[in-house]
Design an enzyme around this catalytic site. Structure first.
Site, PDB file in Angstrom:
ATOM      1  N   ILE A 270      42.735  42.814  50.400  1.00 38.02           N
ATOM      2  CA  ILE A 270      42.140  41.775  51.249  1.00 38.02           C
ATOM      3  C   ILE A 270      41.735  40.561  50.426  1.00 38.02           C
ATOM      4  O   ILE A 270      41.871  39.415  50.876  1.00 38.02           O
ATOM      5  CB  ILE A 270      40.939  42.338  52.045  1.00 38.02           C
ATOM      6  CG1 ILE A 270      40.528  41.376  53.153  1.00 38.02           C
ATOM      7  CG2 ILE A 270      39.757  42.620  51.130  1.00 38.02           C
ATOM      8  CD1 ILE A 270      41.525  41.283  54.278  1.00 38.02           C
TER       9      ILE A 270
ATOM     10  N   ARG B 118      37.578  46.629  38.677  1.00 33.75           N
ATOM     11  CA  ARG B 118      37.762  47.704  37.702  1.00 33.75           C
ATOM     12  C   ARG B 118      39.207  47.790  37.225  1.00 33.75           C
ATOM     13  O   ARG B 118      39.498  48.402  36.213  1.00 33.75           O
ATOM     14  CB  ARG B 118      37.341  49.036  38.317  1.00 33.75           C
ATOM     15  CG  ARG B 118      35.854  49.143  38.592  1.00 33.75           C
ATOM     16  CD  ARG B 118      35.510  50.486  39.192  1.00 33.75           C
ATOM     17  NE  ARG B 118      36.193  50.703  40.460  1.00 33.75           N
ATOM     18  CZ  ARG B 118      36.129  51.826  41.172  1.00 33.75           C
ATOM     19  NH1 ARG B 118      35.407  52.835  40.706  1.00 33.75           N
ATOM     20  NH2 ARG B 118      36.763  51.944  42.317  1.00 33.75           N
TER      21      ARG B 118
ATOM     22  N   LYS C 102      33.590  42.277  55.898  1.00 40.35           N
ATOM     23  CA  LYS C 102      33.232  43.221  56.950  1.00 40.35           C
ATOM     24  C   LYS C 102      33.720  44.622  56.584  1.00 40.35           C
ATOM     25  O   LYS C 102      34.735  44.759  55.895  1.00 40.35           O
ATOM     26  CB  LYS C 102      33.775  42.759  58.302  1.00 40.35           C
ATOM     27  CG  LYS C 102      35.310  42.819  58.431  1.00 40.35           C
ATOM     28  CD  LYS C 102      35.786  44.185  58.888  1.00 40.35           C
ATOM     29  CE  LYS C 102      37.280  44.333  58.775  1.00 40.35           C
ATOM     30  NZ  LYS C 102      37.734  45.705  59.072  1.00 40.35           N
TER      31      LYS C 102
ATOM     32  N   ASP D 250      37.141  50.831  60.943  1.00 43.15           N
ATOM     33  CA  ASP D 250      37.369  49.684  60.071  1.00 43.15           C
ATOM     34  C   ASP D 250      38.118  48.583  60.821  1.00 43.15           C
ATOM     35  O   ASP D 250      37.683  47.433  60.813  1.00 43.15           O
ATOM     36  CB  ASP D 250      38.122  50.100  58.812  1.00 43.15           C
ATOM     37  CG  ASP D 250      38.325  48.944  57.865  1.00 43.15           C
ATOM     38  OD1 ASP D 250      37.368  48.570  57.165  1.00 43.15           O
ATOM     39  OD2 ASP D 250      39.440  48.387  57.826  1.00 43.15           O
TER      40      ASP D 250
END
Length: 313
Positions: free
Chosen positions: A15, A38, A92, A170
């Site tokens: 995203i 990471r 979100k 989601d």
């Protein structure tokens, strides 16, 4: 603040790369100065840090951060950023729980920083014209169909199936973010059924029945098992005909056949989000609406869980 807002993006997944970076590059209010992840590659010549503590220790001048991490780990990162006096953009859903979002809102106020809980689907082109049209009509029924293929849209994202990962909510929360925006009255959950794969913690499908303060029924069907054509549709029956929002809010069709869109000149949902983030920062305010998250929490509280076949990607 009138100079460009110096921004770091934390969590460089799909995203962030697909949506956040292009929107930031196109907005003169922001200057991307660093990324945090990471794993992954740096963006151009910008520094890449493994975590927010490394970002702080390096001493780059940062005004704001955009958090694109999974919701389960976002609160601690956001709290650290706010403690630095940095403004925070929350992808979100804004958090894994309602309580942690309220805590972050209080922390932002104490730090004199802006907190933005983003709902990208609210910035789809048909949403605001739909809201304006419905304000003058009597609503009789609302039907939401949000069915997509998880293998296409969330490949390999194991966190989304864990506790706190939301599962089908989601994408489903995107629908709820639109419905809570366009309907003129609040609504509440009456019953729900959540289909949970035998090998997962989060649901792969959900069927929910709401009702608003005037007794109007609102039915939602969320499903991650959809193959073939994908569906992101909201149908609102009124006393003056049927309003349809398709393509996740991008396409509005009124009973007359008209297809109005918002007239702000923005192209895409994420440019709208970043325009709003800049607006709240420069105004010294916050924008934190937890209504969509509240409905998801209610579904987990009240929904009947049914075990379905294991999901294997």
């Amino acid at each position: 603040m009138t100079a460009p807002i110096r921004l770091a993006v934390i969590g460089m997944g799909k995203i962030a790369n697909d949506q956040h970076l292009p929107a930031i590059a196109a907005n003169p209010d922001f200057d991307l100065v660093a990324t945090v992840s990471r794993s992954g590659e740096p963006v151009g010549d910008l520094p890449l840090f493994p975590n927010i503590d490394a970002l702080i220790a390096s001493g780059p001048v940062v005004d704001a951060v955009a958090l694109c991490t999974p919701p389960q780990v976002r609160r601690a990162i956001a709290a650290t950023a706010l403690a630095q006096g940095w403004h925070v953009f929350l992808e979100k859903p804004p958090g894994a729980t309602l309580a942690e979002v309220v805590t972050l809102e209080n922390a932002a106020q104490a730090a004199g920083a802006s907190l933005f809980a983003s709902w990208h689907s609210r910035y789809a082109h048909g949403v605001e014209p739909a809201r304006a049209w419905l304000a003058a009509r009597t609503i009789q029924r609302v039907t939401v169909t949000w069915r997509e293929d998880v293998r296409v849209w969330h490949p390999g994202q194991e966190w989304i199936w864990a506790a706190g990962g939301f599962g089908v909510f989601d994408p489903g929360i995107n629908a709820l973010s639109i419905v809570t925006r366009i309907l003129p009255r609040p609504f509440f959950l009456e019953d729900a059924v959540l289909d949970v794969p035998a090998n997962r913690q989060a649901p792969i499908a959900a069927r929910l029945n709401f009702r608003d303060d005037a007794g109007v029924p609102i039915a939602a069907d969320f499903d991650w098992r959809q193959e073939g054509p994908q569906h992101w549709d909201i149908v609102v029956e009124t006393d003056q005909g049927i309003l349809r929002l398709a393509d996740g809010g991008a396409t509005l069709t009124l009973p007359t056949g008209e297809t109005p869109t918002q007239a702000d000149g923005l192209h895409g949902e994420y440019p709208g989000l970043y325009a709003r983030f800049a607006e709240v920062i420069r105004a010294g305010t916050s924008d934190v609406d937890v209504a969509p998250l509240r409905h998801v929490a209610d579904a987990f509280l009240r929904g009947k869980r049914e075990t379905v076949e294991p999901f294997v990607e």
